[in-house]
Scaffold this active site. Sequence first.
Site, PDB file in Angstrom:
ATOM      1  N   LYS A  79       0.891  -1.172   0.000  1.00 50.99           N
ATOM      2  CA  LYS A  79       0.000   0.000   0.000  1.00 50.99           C
ATOM      3  C   LYS A  79       0.927   1.220   0.000  1.00 50.99           C
ATOM      4  CE  LYS A  79      -1.796   3.109   1.935  1.00 50.99           C
ATOM      5  NZ  LYS A  79      -1.650   4.535   1.451  1.00 50.99           N
ATOM      6  N   GLY A  81       6.875   5.407   8.078  1.00 49.11           N
ATOM      7  CA  GLY A  81       6.047   6.608   8.052  1.00 49.11           C
ATOM      8  C   GLY A  81       6.187   7.359   9.362  1.00 49.11           C
ATOM      9  N   GLU A  99       3.224   9.119  14.542  1.00 47.63           N
ATOM     10  CA  GLU A  99       1.790   9.157  14.863  1.00 47.63           C
ATOM     11  C   GLU A  99       1.069   7.959  14.234  1.00 47.63           C
ATOM     12  OE1 GLU A  99       0.076  12.610  13.180  1.00 47.63           O
ATOM     13  OE2 GLU A  99      -1.784  12.417  14.316  1.00 47.63           O
ATOM     14  N   THR A 100       1.330   7.727  12.933  1.00 45.90           N
ATOM     15  CA  THR A 100       0.685   6.591  12.268  1.00 45.90           C
ATOM     16  C   THR A 100       1.217   5.279  12.843  1.00 45.90           C
ATOM     17  OG1 THR A 100       0.546   7.907  10.253  1.00 45.90           O
ATOM     18  CG2 THR A 100       0.166   5.562  10.005  1.00 45.90           C
ATOM     19  N   GLY A 101       2.513   5.253  13.160  1.00 46.96           N
ATOM     20  CA  GLY A 101       3.104   4.039  13.749  1.00 46.96           C
ATOM     21  C   GLY A 101       2.392   3.634  15.028  1.00 46.96           C
ATOM     22  N   GLU A 114       9.447   1.763  10.964  1.00 46.48           N
ATOM     23  CA  GLU A 114      10.512   2.752  10.716  1.00 46.48           C
ATOM     24  C   GLU A 114       9.845   4.116  10.758  1.00 46.48           C
ATOM     25  OE1 GLU A 114      13.629   1.966  10.428  1.00 46.48           O
ATOM     26  OE2 GLU A 114      13.328  -0.190  10.325  1.00 46.48           O
ATOM     27  N   CYS A 117      13.843  10.939   6.659  1.00 44.84           N
ATOM     28  CA  CYS A 117      13.829  10.659   8.106  1.00 44.84           C
ATOM     29  C   CYS A 117      15.198  10.886   8.713  1.00 44.84           C
ATOM     30  CB  CYS A 117      13.382   9.225   8.333  1.00 44.84           C
ATOM     31  SG  CYS A 117      14.411   8.042   7.450  1.00 44.84           S
ATOM     32  N   GLU A 167       9.464  16.953  13.984  1.00 43.37           N
ATOM     33  CA  GLU A 167      10.142  16.763  12.705  1.00 43.37           C
ATOM     34  C   GLU A 167       9.551  17.739  11.683  1.00 43.37           C
ATOM     35  OE1 GLU A 167       9.007  12.993  11.065  1.00 43.37           O
ATOM     36  OE2 GLU A 167      11.031  12.639  10.309  1.00 43.37           O
TER      37      GLU A 167
HETATM   38  P1  NAP Z   1       2.450   8.790   7.143  1.00 47.27           P
HETATM   39  O1  NAP Z   1       1.474   9.890   7.017  1.00 47.27           O
HETATM   40  O2  NAP Z   1       2.562   8.113   8.455  1.00 47.27           O
HETATM   41  O3  NAP Z   1       2.088   7.750   5.994  1.00 47.27           O
HETATM   42  C1  NAP Z   1       2.867   6.625   5.703  1.00 47.27           C
HETATM   43  C2  NAP Z   1       2.006   5.569   5.042  1.00 47.27           C
HETATM   44  O4  NAP Z   1       1.024   5.121   5.970  1.00 47.27           O
HETATM   45  C3  NAP Z   1       1.234   6.071   3.820  1.00 47.27           C
HETATM   46  O5  NAP Z   1       1.115   5.025   2.890  1.00 47.27           O
HETATM   47  C4  NAP Z   1      -0.122   6.422   4.432  1.00 47.27           C
HETATM   48  O6  NAP Z   1      -1.161   6.440   3.479  1.00 47.27           O
HETATM   49  C5  NAP Z   1      -0.285   5.281   5.409  1.00 47.27           C
HETATM   50  N1  NAP Z   1      -1.201   5.536   6.537  1.00 47.27           N
HETATM   51  C6  NAP Z   1      -1.636   6.729   7.003  1.00 47.27           C
HETATM   52  N2  NAP Z   1      -2.460   6.527   8.068  1.00 47.27           N
HETATM   53  C7  NAP Z   1      -2.533   5.182   8.267  1.00 47.27           C
HETATM   54  C8  NAP Z   1      -3.205   4.356   9.225  1.00 47.27           C
HETATM   55  N3  NAP Z   1      -3.959   4.872  10.184  1.00 47.27           N
HETATM   56  N4  NAP Z   1      -3.042   3.014   9.137  1.00 47.27           N
HETATM   57  C9  NAP Z   1      -2.259   2.475   8.178  1.00 47.27           C
HETATM   58  N5  NAP Z   1      -1.608   3.208   7.233  1.00 47.27           N
HETATM   59  C10 NAP Z   1      -1.731   4.545   7.296  1.00 47.27           C
HETATM   60  O7  NAP Z   1       3.926   9.288   6.766  1.00 47.27           O
HETATM   61  P2  NAP Z   1       4.345  10.167   5.520  1.00 47.27           P
HETATM   62  O8  NAP Z   1       3.926  11.562   5.759  1.00 47.27           O
HETATM   63  O9  NAP Z   1       3.943   9.467   4.267  1.00 47.27           O
HETATM   64  O10 NAP Z   1       5.942  10.052   5.604  1.00 47.27           O
HETATM   65  C11 NAP Z   1       6.750  10.900   6.346  1.00 47.27           C
HETATM   66  C12 NAP Z   1       7.172  10.223   7.645  1.00 47.27           C
HETATM   67  O11 NAP Z   1       7.857   9.007   7.363  1.00 47.27           O
HETATM   68  C13 NAP Z   1       8.160  11.052   8.434  1.00 47.27           C
HETATM   69  O12 NAP Z   1       7.789  11.045   9.781  1.00 47.27           O
HETATM   70  C14 NAP Z   1       9.483  10.324   8.232  1.00 47.27           C
HETATM   71  O13 NAP Z   1      10.434  10.519   9.246  1.00 47.27           O
HETATM   72  C15 NAP Z   1       9.026   8.916   8.162  1.00 47.27           C
HETATM   73  N6  NAP Z   1      10.048   8.082   7.512  1.00 47.27           N
HETATM   74  C16 NAP Z   1      10.796   7.249   8.282  1.00 47.27           C
HETATM   75  C17 NAP Z   1      11.801   6.492   7.704  1.00 47.27           C
HETATM   76  C18 NAP Z   1      12.665   5.570   8.529  1.00 47.27           C
HETATM   77  O14 NAP Z   1      13.377   4.770   7.948  1.00 47.27           O
HETATM   78  N7  NAP Z   1      12.638   5.649   9.851  1.00 47.27           N
HETATM   79  C19 NAP Z   1      12.026   6.580   6.331  1.00 47.27           C
HETATM   80  C20 NAP Z   1      11.240   7.439   5.572  1.00 47.27           C
HETATM   81  C21 NAP Z   1      10.232   8.185   6.169  1.00 47.27           C
HETATM   82  P3  NAP Z   1      -1.553   7.842   2.765  1.00 47.27           P
HETATM   83  O15 NAP Z   1      -0.382   8.215   1.947  1.00 47.27           O
HETATM   84  O16 NAP Z   1      -2.737   7.491   1.955  1.00 47.27           O
HETATM   85  O17 NAP Z   1      -1.836   8.816   3.859  1.00 47.27           O
END
Ligand code: NAP
Length: 482
Positions: A172, A225, A228-230, A247, A281, A381
């Site tokens: 997804k 991601g 918060e979503t984690g 992650e 990240c 962040e």
């Molecule tokens: P996000 O809003 O948490 O979304 C990540 C993924 O989760 C997307 O596919 C999103 O779908 C989906 N999602 C959203 N809400 C969900 C839920 N309740 N249940 C299941 N899936 C859900 O993060 P983002 O804004 O795309 O990415 C930025 C974040 O990723 C930053 O915090 C960054 O630090 C983190 N990140 C971490 C790493 C690491 O290796 N630690 C690497 C890269 C990024 P939608 O797109 O449809 O909302």
Amino acid sequence: MQNYKMWINGKFVESESGKTYPVYNPATGEEIAQIPVAGNSDIEKAVAAARKAFPVWSQKSQAERSQMALKISKILREHAKELGEVDTLEHGTPAKLAGFLAADIPEWFDWAAYNSRSLMGHTIPVSPDALVYLQREPVGVVALITPWNLPLLMIYQKLAPALTLGNTCIIKPASINSLSCMKLAEILDTVGLPPGTINIITGPGTSVGASLVANRGVDMVAFTGSTETGKDIMARGGQTVKRLQLELGGKNPVIVLDDADINMAVGGMVRQQCFNTGQICGSTGRFYVHEKVYDEFLEKFIAGMKKMVVGDPNDDKTEMGPLVSATHRNKVEGYIKSAIDEGAHVVLGGKRPGPPLDKGYYVMPTVITGITQKMKVAREEIFGPVACFMEKFHSDEQALERANDNTYGLTSWVWTRDAARGMRFANNIQAGTVVINQGHGGGPEFPWGGYKESGIGKEGSLYGLYEYTNLKSIQVDLQAQK
Ligand code: NAP
């Protein structure tokens, strides 16, 4: 403009509802694709297909699965140009970087292919009359939920180990830029995987992602991601006690000591700050600079940020493109405003560029100084090209205490000419990675993953492979054989 389809059970399908959502070019604001919104019945079909494929795929020999991973790597490299172009189009990645990434990151499949063939079991010497041995088995159906910030890398890092080790997958991707993943489906469709081994479904995380996490037919969720979503995934996935690999976000400290090579530190940290327009990240989140070298470091850092070429991602000279979306730009600008409101100073940037870039979602390289530990920009962040300079420090103890004073623990940097001093920091920084005197290394050999609220588990390295296996202990009474 093209309408794309999901890939379920080896077939390209519309969503049952027929609903779609748009994807935009962040450099111009133009709509470039329509992507299906999966409904519950589409999700159930994907889960059923992955469950059906699991015995077929997991019972193939490791050699056969590794050969498939190598085949995938080869074909992804053959399509690197096209995949790079999509990355530039939907994410705004500068063309040169996008081309390099698309050709380089299939190495995750090579690495998984070779190393999966070397995972060995163990025996435990309990007694001469018993054989106790351990073996690793695939977990089952894995949901791969990925963010928008490096759309293909985020998928490959999970897909390569999960698939190669015998799991079946449902991807997804992020909604903002799911086009890369739709292209990936078209390529994977040609490699001859058993139907349902990989499925790709699209739609909002809050409905499609959340349903996948809750689904009893999914054994593991591999998620990258926001924190918060984690947390939501932990709570939802906990209902069926799913294996989770998370992650999450980072607010990574950079510590510049008084004996650092300032020119080297500035060069490395400017690149790190602006890589992928700061949407990474592992970006530089908080700068802690010793009072003796603060002015010199700041002055050179600002000069380096000013030189960054911001522009049309299709132009080969461009080093930094737009932010990914209008919503994300508003968020980044909100952080800059909050810093000003709380008393910090914007000493570079903080603005959008003028024409011809004014239609895209750009924010110029920005430097903010005078930030204290309690300010919002010190704790959260930003995910943009915004460098946060914290108050000067005067001792190693003070730098360490401030660096660790954050809920995140993803990565960190220490700049010093004294190796032992650097390693004392490394031992005490609460983060999954500490980098001394260089920019970030990355690749499948490195175990990547956070401490504290930056995540659970590792991606990359043998530890990353183990995440996608269950460890079984088998105990045999040898006396009964007599
Ligand atoms: P996000 O809003 O948490 O979304 C990540 C993924 O989760 C997307 O596919 C999103 O779908 C989906 N999602 C959203 N809400 C969900 C839920 N309740 N249940 C299941 N899936 C859900 O993060 P983002 O804004 O795309 O990415 C930025 C974040 O990723 C930053 O915090 C960054 O630090 C983190 N990140 C971490 C790493 C690491 O290796 N630690 C690497 C890269 C990024 P939608 O797109 O449809 O909302």
